[in-house]
Scaffold this active site. Structure first.
Site, PDB file in Angstrom:
ATOM      1  N   LYS A  42       0.817  -0.804   0.172  1.00  9.22           N
ATOM      2  CA  LYS A  42       0.077   0.428  -0.018  1.00  9.22           C
ATOM      3  C   LYS A  42       0.716   1.292   0.184  1.00  9.22           C
ATOM      4  CE  LYS A  42      -3.230  -2.603   3.426  1.00  9.22           C
ATOM      5  NZ  LYS A  42      -3.297  -2.321   4.937  1.00  9.22           N
ATOM      6  N   GLU A  98       8.064   2.327  -6.431  1.00  6.62           N
ATOM      7  CA  GLU A  98       7.770   2.040  -4.623  1.00  6.62           C
ATOM      8  C   GLU A  98       8.014   3.006  -3.530  1.00  6.62           C
ATOM      9  OE1 GLU A  98       7.689  -0.093  -2.487  1.00  6.62           O
ATOM     10  OE2 GLU A  98       8.634  -1.908  -2.778  1.00  6.62           O
ATOM     11  N   ASP A  99       7.475   3.287  -2.846  1.00 10.88           N
ATOM     12  CA  ASP A  99       7.557   3.967  -1.687  1.00 10.88           C
ATOM     13  C   ASP A  99       9.258   4.027  -1.384  1.00 10.88           C
ATOM     14  OD1 ASP A  99       7.686   1.391  -0.685  1.00 10.88           O
ATOM     15  OD2 ASP A  99       5.747   2.442   1.514  1.00 10.88           O
ATOM     16  N   ASP A 102      14.657  -0.286   1.545  1.00 10.48           N
ATOM     17  CA  ASP A 102      15.674  -0.585   2.155  1.00 10.48           C
ATOM     18  C   ASP A 102      16.685  -1.530   2.149  1.00 10.48           C
ATOM     19  OD1 ASP A 102      16.239  -0.329   4.856  1.00 10.48           O
ATOM     20  OD2 ASP A 102      14.524  -1.561   5.488  1.00 10.48           O
ATOM     21  N   LYS A 130      17.017   3.961   1.069  1.00 11.38           N
ATOM     22  CA  LYS A 130      17.942   3.887   2.193  1.00 11.38           C
ATOM     23  C   LYS A 130      18.764   3.238   1.717  1.00 11.38           C
ATOM     24  CE  LYS A 130      15.076   3.350   5.859  1.00 11.38           C
ATOM     25  NZ  LYS A 130      14.167   3.060   7.135  1.00 11.38           N
ATOM     26  N   PHE A 151      13.339   5.750  10.053  1.00 11.05           N
ATOM     27  CA  PHE A 151      12.562   5.354   9.777  1.00 11.05           C
ATOM     28  C   PHE A 151      11.488   6.211   9.123  1.00 11.05           C
ATOM     29  CE2 PHE A 151       8.326   2.932  10.402  1.00 11.05           C
ATOM     30  CZ  PHE A 151       9.309   1.797   9.527  1.00 11.05           C
ATOM     31  N   ARG A 164      -0.100   6.479   7.492  1.00  9.53           N
ATOM     32  CA  ARG A 164       0.040   6.801   5.959  1.00  9.53           C
ATOM     33  C   ARG A 164      -0.598   8.368   5.161  1.00  9.53           C
ATOM     34  NH1 ARG A 164       1.309   1.373   3.377  1.00  9.53           N
ATOM     35  NH2 ARG A 164       0.434  -0.172   4.889  1.00  9.53           N
TER      36      ARG A 164
HETATM   37  P1  IMP Z   1      13.200  -3.877   1.888  1.00  8.99           P
HETATM   38  O1  IMP Z   1      12.310  -4.898   1.281  1.00  8.99           O
HETATM   39  O2  IMP Z   1      14.114  -4.072   3.061  1.00  8.99           O
HETATM   40  O3  IMP Z   1      13.880  -3.156   0.836  1.00  8.99           O
HETATM   41  O4  IMP Z   1      11.818  -3.126   2.157  1.00  8.99           O
HETATM   42  C1  IMP Z   1      11.228  -2.632   1.098  1.00  8.99           C
HETATM   43  C2  IMP Z   1       9.674  -2.172   2.124  1.00  8.99           C
HETATM   44  O5  IMP Z   1       9.791  -2.295   3.555  1.00  8.99           O
HETATM   45  C3  IMP Z   1       8.719  -0.675   1.878  1.00  8.99           C
HETATM   46  O6  IMP Z   1       8.381  -0.948   0.162  1.00  8.99           O
HETATM   47  C4  IMP Z   1       8.283   0.285   3.199  1.00  8.99           C
HETATM   48  O7  IMP Z   1       7.101  -0.289   2.550  1.00  8.99           O
HETATM   49  C5  IMP Z   1       8.844  -0.551   3.956  1.00  8.99           C
HETATM   50  N1  IMP Z   1       9.690   0.285   4.736  1.00  8.99           N
HETATM   51  C6  IMP Z   1      11.488   0.138   4.403  1.00  8.99           C
HETATM   52  N2  IMP Z   1      11.733   1.483   4.888  1.00  8.99           N
HETATM   53  C7  IMP Z   1      10.489   2.018   5.806  1.00  8.99           C
HETATM   54  C8  IMP Z   1      10.565   3.040   6.431  1.00  8.99           C
HETATM   55  O8  IMP Z   1      11.463   4.103   6.603  1.00  8.99           O
HETATM   56  N3  IMP Z   1       9.621   3.045   6.754  1.00  8.99           N
HETATM   57  C9  IMP Z   1       7.550   2.886   6.059  1.00  8.99           C
HETATM   58  N4  IMP Z   1       8.534   1.089   5.689  1.00  8.99           N
HETATM   59  C10 IMP Z   1       9.478   1.441   5.465  1.00  8.99           C
HETATM   60 MG    MG Z   2       6.141  -1.142   0.271  1.00  8.58          MG
END
Ligand code: IMP
Ligand code: MG
Length: 178
Positions: A42, A98-99, A102, A130, A151, A164
């Site tokens: 979302k 993607e938002d 990470d 990040k 975060f 959100r």
């Molecule tokens: P990844 O798979 O670790 O790259 O994480 C990706 C997902 O983790 C993103 O699409 C977000 O939904 C969530 N996410 C990562 N960092 C944050 C943050 O700082 N705030 C909120 N959601 C995050």
């Molecule tokens: Mg996400």
């Protein structure tokens, strides 16, 4: 909600202009191509809504849901792909929206998943990155802003499904999630 925010990183108008400049670039790069914007729900809902209105070429829109976080603030490493896109992917240009990237775990699973469905190509557009937290080898093709290891919430991004609907992006106070 405002009281839970340590610091505002990007205001509503900054986010709008970031989406606009990304939209301009995407419009130029995909001119004449059959583009599917794939919104990852979302978290990317709000960004996608701004980005798609800044794109001046025809697109189709679809969405998927992935999750890895549950209600903690770090990636669990196992990615659940909850929904398969309805738009036919075969031979088309897919841009994942993607938002935030990470650990990179989500996109490193999702990209090959979509490539295996026969997409012409699969690229990644992320509002935030990040890079210091990366575990999986993944690089976005379009990045709005790089941020430090904090975060963040708002503009679609959540902590335990909350925040959100904040119109800006801010750093969540540590005491909320620690
Ligand atoms: P990844 O798979 O670790 O790259 O994480 C990706 C997902 O983790 C993103 O699409 C977000 O939904 C969530 N996410 C990562 N960092 C944050 C943050 O700082 N705030 C909120 N959601 C995050
Ligand atoms: Mg996400």
């Amino acid at each position: 909600m405002n009281n839970d925010i340590e610091k505002i990183l990007f205001t509503e108008s900054e986010l709008k202009s970031i989406a606009e400049s990304m939209g301009r670039q995407i419009s130029a790069d995909y001119c004449g191509k059959d583009l599917i914007l794939l919104c990852i729900m979302k978290g990317s809902l709000v960004f996608t809504a701004d980005l798609m209105r800044a794109i001046t070429i025809p697109i189709t829109l679809d969405f998927m849901q992935t999750s890895s976080y549950g209600s903690s603030s770090f990636s669990s490493g196992s990615i659940d792909i909850k929904y398969n896109p309805q738009e036919k992917i075969k031979n088309r240009h897919v841009l994942i929206v993607e938002d935030i990237i990470d650990s990179g775990n989500t996109l490193s699973r999702l990209k090959p998943f979509l490539e295996n469905l026969g997409a012409a190509d699969v690229k990644i557009c992320a509002l935030l990155d990040k890079p210091s937290r990366r575990i999986a080898e993944i690089k976005a093709d379009y990045i709005g802003r790089r941020i430090p290891d904090e975060f963040v919430v708002g503009y679609g991004l959540d902590y335990a499904e909350k925040y959100r609907n904040l119109p800006y992006i801010g750093i969540l106070k540590r005491e909320i999630y620690q």
